[in-house]
Design an enzyme around this catalytic site. Structure first.
Site, PDB file in Angstrom:
ATOM      1  N   MET A 113      77.668 -16.846 -41.912  1.00 17.77           N
ATOM      2  CA  MET A 113      77.704 -18.214 -41.311  1.00 17.77           C
ATOM      3  C   MET A 113      78.728 -19.295 -41.986  1.00 17.77           C
ATOM      4  O   MET A 113      78.256 -19.585 -42.991  1.00 17.77           O
ATOM      5  CB  MET A 113      76.293 -18.755 -40.883  1.00 17.77           C
ATOM      6  CG  MET A 113      75.508 -18.057 -39.940  1.00 17.77           C
ATOM      7  SD  MET A 113      74.102 -18.689 -39.423  1.00 17.77           S
ATOM      8  CE  MET A 113      73.098 -18.199 -40.737  1.00 17.77           C
ATOM      9  N   CYS A 116      84.587 -12.929 -34.702  1.00 18.18           N
ATOM     10  CA  CYS A 116      84.638 -14.303 -34.465  1.00 18.18           C
ATOM     11  C   CYS A 116      85.284 -14.734 -33.159  1.00 18.18           C
ATOM     12  O   CYS A 116      86.503 -14.447 -32.891  1.00 18.18           O
ATOM     13  CB  CYS A 116      85.477 -15.008 -35.801  1.00 18.18           C
ATOM     14  SG  CYS A 116      85.586 -16.897 -35.447  1.00 18.18           S
ATOM     15  N   ASN A 123      72.011  -7.404 -34.606  1.00 22.95           N
ATOM     16  CA  ASN A 123      71.966  -8.812 -34.918  1.00 22.95           C
ATOM     17  C   ASN A 123      72.206  -9.333 -33.416  1.00 22.95           C
ATOM     18  O   ASN A 123      72.669  -8.887 -32.329  1.00 22.95           O
ATOM     19  CB  ASN A 123      73.248  -9.310 -35.680  1.00 22.95           C
ATOM     20  CG  ASN A 123      73.609 -10.762 -35.651  1.00 22.95           C
ATOM     21  OD1 ASN A 123      75.032 -11.268 -35.087  1.00 22.95           O
ATOM     22  ND2 ASN A 123      72.897 -11.659 -35.953  1.00 22.95           N
TER      23      ASN A 123
HETATM   24  C1  LIG Z   1      77.373 -21.976 -37.855  1.00 18.91           C
HETATM   25  C2  LIG Z   1      77.752 -20.339 -37.720  1.00 18.91           C
HETATM   26  C3  LIG Z   1      78.588 -19.857 -38.384  1.00 18.91           C
HETATM   27  C4  LIG Z   1      78.777 -18.569 -38.137  1.00 18.91           C
HETATM   28  N1  LIG Z   1      79.965 -18.097 -38.909  1.00 18.91           N
HETATM   29  C5  LIG Z   1      80.022 -16.668 -38.870  1.00 18.91           C
HETATM   30  C6  LIG Z   1      81.094 -16.174 -39.761  1.00 18.91           C
HETATM   31  O1  LIG Z   1      81.741 -16.768 -40.768  1.00 18.91           O
HETATM   32  N2  LIG Z   1      81.274 -14.700 -39.791  1.00 18.91           N
HETATM   33  C7  LIG Z   1      80.581 -13.957 -38.885  1.00 18.91           C
HETATM   34  O2  LIG Z   1      80.675 -12.653 -38.864  1.00 18.91           O
HETATM   35  N3  LIG Z   1      79.581 -14.357 -38.000  1.00 18.91           N
HETATM   36  C8  LIG Z   1      79.551 -15.869 -38.151  1.00 18.91           C
HETATM   37  N4  LIG Z   1      78.571 -16.348 -37.226  1.00 18.91           N
HETATM   38  C9  LIG Z   1      77.765 -15.644 -36.187  1.00 18.91           C
HETATM   39  C10 LIG Z   1      76.471 -15.020 -36.920  1.00 18.91           C
HETATM   40  O3  LIG Z   1      76.845 -14.215 -38.156  1.00 18.91           O
HETATM   41  C11 LIG Z   1      75.845 -14.167 -35.935  1.00 18.91           C
HETATM   42  O4  LIG Z   1      76.524 -12.997 -35.623  1.00 18.91           O
HETATM   43  C12 LIG Z   1      75.253 -14.891 -34.579  1.00 18.91           C
HETATM   44  O5  LIG Z   1      75.146 -16.155 -34.845  1.00 18.91           O
HETATM   45  C13 LIG Z   1      74.207 -14.119 -33.563  1.00 18.91           C
HETATM   46  O6  LIG Z   1      73.210 -13.958 -34.568  1.00 18.91           O
HETATM   47  P1  LIG Z   1      71.905 -15.017 -34.399  1.00 18.91           P
HETATM   48  O7  LIG Z   1      71.506 -15.158 -32.912  1.00 18.91           O
HETATM   49  O8  LIG Z   1      70.883 -14.547 -35.350  1.00 18.91           O
HETATM   50  O9  LIG Z   1      72.504 -16.374 -34.795  1.00 18.91           O
HETATM   51  C14 LIG Z   1      78.373 -17.886 -37.294  1.00 18.91           C
HETATM   52  C15 LIG Z   1      77.272 -18.260 -36.430  1.00 18.91           C
HETATM   53  C16 LIG Z   1      76.849 -19.569 -36.783  1.00 18.91           C
HETATM   54  C17 LIG Z   1      75.902 -20.121 -35.851  1.00 18.91           C
END
Ligand SMILES: Cc1cc2nc3c(=O)[nH]c(=O)nc-3n(C[C@H](O)[C@H](O)[C@H](O)COP(=O)(O)O)c2cc1C
Length: 319
Positions: free
Chosen positions: A17, A101, A202
């Site tokens: 993240m 992304c 995920n």
């Molecule tokens: C603040 C934030 C930053 C994120 N940055 C990335 C990142 O750098 N690389 C990535 O693959 N996913 C990134 N994501 C996506 C998360 O890794 C994840 O795939 C997404 O939030 C869904 O999972 P969750 O429902 O558990 O949050 C980001 C998500 C959030 C909320």
């Protein structure tokens, strides 16, 4: 489970993240049991230009292993050079490629989930990275497709497996969806049925119970927690206890929550120095200080406090 030759003890991972999964937060989640932690995504261009800020985003400690460093970019040659440079300089356990992304600033340049619209580019980038770092596993984190009419699961699974990728993480939303709607877990199941590679599920895991539900519904090999861990690193302890021993652990008391938050803050100050540490911690305060009477006022005073001492004394007063 295993990713290439890397044996993973606990199949509950911390998601990459941006602006969140830096060293201080990763260490906290690791201490609470996260099986694999990932860096935030790092620009391949920044890596090969030896940009100091970019390289600082990659630094990690031995304690964090196994750790994945995630890279993004639009050019196979630059991605392969960046992967090689990371492995030579930092020696991570895994290099992960970001095909998820959805942010226009990134996809407009052909990076991140833009590859979902151009599978030949995805092939080229993946092949060049896999060939550049044959000694460690390369994994991919992706969304399900660019939009609902162009879902690439399970089509890409075979291609990635043939190229030599060692695991796929799927966040089953489309780029167009961004974070709207629900993650479609049936696509994780479909991916699992279509490949021999380990699949990391995920998306929308909000509680330790959801961890069990995702394993059951999708048959995935591991799960990855993103937003569920924000201001909530003990999520890992609770989820692992439920997963391993079928034991539910209560949510921490306010005092315990503040104690985690304090530890996190101290690590941030150590890692970034006071000025940057204070600034970067504000968003974490917003996530930690929730769900109890008076939280909103305390949150406001923490987020607007101007220096470390004021922040610390607000936290201390909560004891
Ligand atoms: C603040 C934030 C930053 C994120 N940055 C990335 C990142 O750098 N690389 C990535 O693959 N996913 C990134 N994501 C996506 C998360 O890794 C994840 O795939 C997404 O939030 C869904 O999972 P969750 O429902 O558990 O949050 C980001 C998500 C959030 C909320």
């Amino acid at each position: 489970m295993q990713i290439g030759k890397i044996k993973v003890k606990t199949p509950i991972f911390l998601a990459p993240m941006a602006g969140v999964t830096d060293y201080p937060f990763r260490v906290l989640c690791k201490k609470l049991g996260a099986g694999v932690v990932y860096s935030e995504f790092v620009s391949a261009h920044g890596i090969i230009r030896e940009n100091i800020r970019t390289h600082n985003m990659i630094r990690f400690s031995e304690f964090e292993r196994p750790i994945g460093i995630q890279i993004f970019g639009d050019c196979p040659e630059i991605m392969s050079k960046a992967a090689r440079m990371i492995v030579d300089k930092f020696k991570p356990d895994i290099v992960d490629i970001n095909y998820g992304c959805p942010v226009p600033k990134i996809t407009r340049r052909g990076a991140g989930s833009a590859a979902l619209k151009d599978l030949c580019l995805m092939d080229d980038i993946t092949t060049s990275v896999v060939e550049a770092v044959p000694e460690i596993p390369v994994t991919v984190k992706m969304r399900a497709g660019w939009d609902s009419k162009s879902i690439v699961i399970p089509k890409v699974a075979n291609r990635l497996e043939t190229i030599g990728v060692k695991a796929i993480t799927l966040h089953p939303r489309t780029t167009k969806q961004s974070y709207k709607g629900n993650a479609d877990w049936s696509l994780i199941r479909l991916l699992k049925q279509s490949t021999n590679l380990p699949v990391v599920g995920n998306g929308d895991i909000k509680s330790p119970e959801d961890v069990l539900k995702m394993f059951e519904e999708t048959n995935c090999d591991a799960v990855m927690i993103g937003r569920g861990a924000l201001g909530n690193p003990w999520f890992f302890k609770q989820a692992i206890s439920l997963y391993n021993d079928n034991k539910k652990i209560d949510n921490p008391s306010i005092k315990e929550k503040i104690s985690y938050c304090r530890k996190h803050f101290i690590q941030m100050l150590d890692w970034y120095g006071e000025k940057v540490g204070v600034n970067m911690m504000r968003k974490h305060f917003g996530w930690y200080v929730r769900g109890f009477e008076g939280a909103s006022l305390i949150r406001k005073s923490l987020v607007s406090a101007q220096n470390k001492n004021t922040m610390m004394s607000i936290l201390d007063s909560l004891y």
